[in-house]
Design an enzyme around this catalytic site. Sequence first.
Site, short mmCIF file in Angstrom:
data_model
loop_
_atom_site.label_atom_id
_atom_site.label_comp_id
_atom_site.label_asym_id
_atom_site.label_seq_id
_atom_site.Cartn_x
_atom_site.Cartn_y
_atom_site.Cartn_z
N GLY A 173 2.79 -0.86 4.34
CA GLY A 173 3.00 0.53 3.94
C GLY A 173 4.49 0.80 3.78
N GLY A 174 5.09 1.33 4.84
CA GLY A 174 6.49 1.79 4.79
C GLY A 174 7.46 0.81 4.15
CD GLU A 208 -3.67 -2.00 7.33
OE1 GLU A 208 -2.53 -2.25 6.93
OE2 GLU A 208 -4.30 -0.99 7.00
CG HIS A 241 -5.83 2.37 4.96
ND1 HIS A 241 -5.41 3.38 5.79
CD2 HIS A 241 -4.83 1.47 4.93
CE1 HIS A 241 -4.19 3.09 6.24
NE2 HIS A 241 -3.81 1.93 5.73
CG ASN A 286 -1.73 1.23 1.39
OD1 ASN A 286 -1.84 2.02 0.44
ND2 ASN A 286 -2.32 1.44 2.56
CD1 TRP A 287 4.09 1.13 -2.37
CD2 TRP A 287 3.95 1.79 -4.51
NE1 TRP A 287 4.95 0.35 -3.12
CE2 TRP A 287 4.88 0.73 -4.42
CE3 TRP A 287 3.69 2.37 -5.75
CZ2 TRP A 287 5.55 0.24 -5.55
CZ3 TRP A 287 4.34 1.88 -6.88
CH2 TRP A 287 5.26 0.83 -6.77
CE LYS A 288 -0.15 3.55 4.52
NZ LYS A 288 -0.07 3.72 5.96
N GLY A 312 2.27 2.66 10.65
CA GLY A 312 3.25 3.72 10.45
C GLY A 312 3.93 4.17 11.73
CD GLU A 343 -2.89 5.99 6.32
OE1 GLU A 343 -2.84 5.99 5.08
OE2 GLU A 343 -2.01 5.48 7.05
CB SER A 400 4.99 -1.45 12.06
OG SER A 400 4.58 -0.12 12.28
#
Length: 254
Positions: A235-236, A168, A96, A9-11, A174, A98, A214
């Site tokens: 993500g990261g 999640e 998600h 998930n590159w956001k 994150g 966010e 994470s």
Amino acid sequence: MRKLIIAANWKMNKGPQDTAAFINEFNGLLNGETDKVDIVIAPAFISLPKAQELLASSAVGLSSQNVSDQDSGAYTGEVSVSMLKEVGVEYVILGHSERRTLYGDTDAFINSKLKKTLEAGLIPIFCIGETLEQRESGQLETVLETQIKGGLVGIDAADLTDLVVAYEPVWAIGTGVTATSQQAQDTHVIVRRILADQVGQELADKVRIQYGGSVKPGNANELFSQPDIDGALVGGASLEAQSFCELAQIGAAL
Ligand code: PGA
């Protein structure tokens, strides 16, 4: 046996140019992992055509990070399921945290997007998860149940055979804090039980439940080794081809 599904998930990272650089590098690093695990990349809308072009001869799947709940028309700024299909998208991330907290996506709104996604033959990656405050005040199960039931209301179990759920915990996204593999496993059991209530045990046993928050090469093996953890939404650690490929290798080696 459920096949692991590991999704990037590159956001709001990587335009078409950075997407091309990543995929070119990633394609060169992959070595048969896609035979054993499903690998999916979710770039920003603007980067989907470039990703499609470069993934054309690969088994890596393409996902969007959101979709409109409408088919077409006067919906400024929105992107429809048919537009996504036109650029080779197979999966849609929905719900998600966010989107829920920053953009007001409610369970009902997520439900209408989920219906559109399924009608179009795309696979939802349906995200759920609690805040730390909710977990600490004993509301974990209620929160997950509300999100799952609200997200899936009015949808036939028969249409959910390919559903992917991403659990999640908001406090682990994150932040560098991961749920312990045991905490994640225990929560995945709860999620599967709630799903069984909603769609029946047989289907609930087939649904792949990803863990997200994470995830990185250093903790993936322990997480993926849990019986109810069927992959990860990352993500990261998905922003570098090397570390995302390591996650694929760890999954494929299990
Ligand atoms: P993270 O993000 O891996 O950077 O914690 C996960 C996600 O939000 O899907």
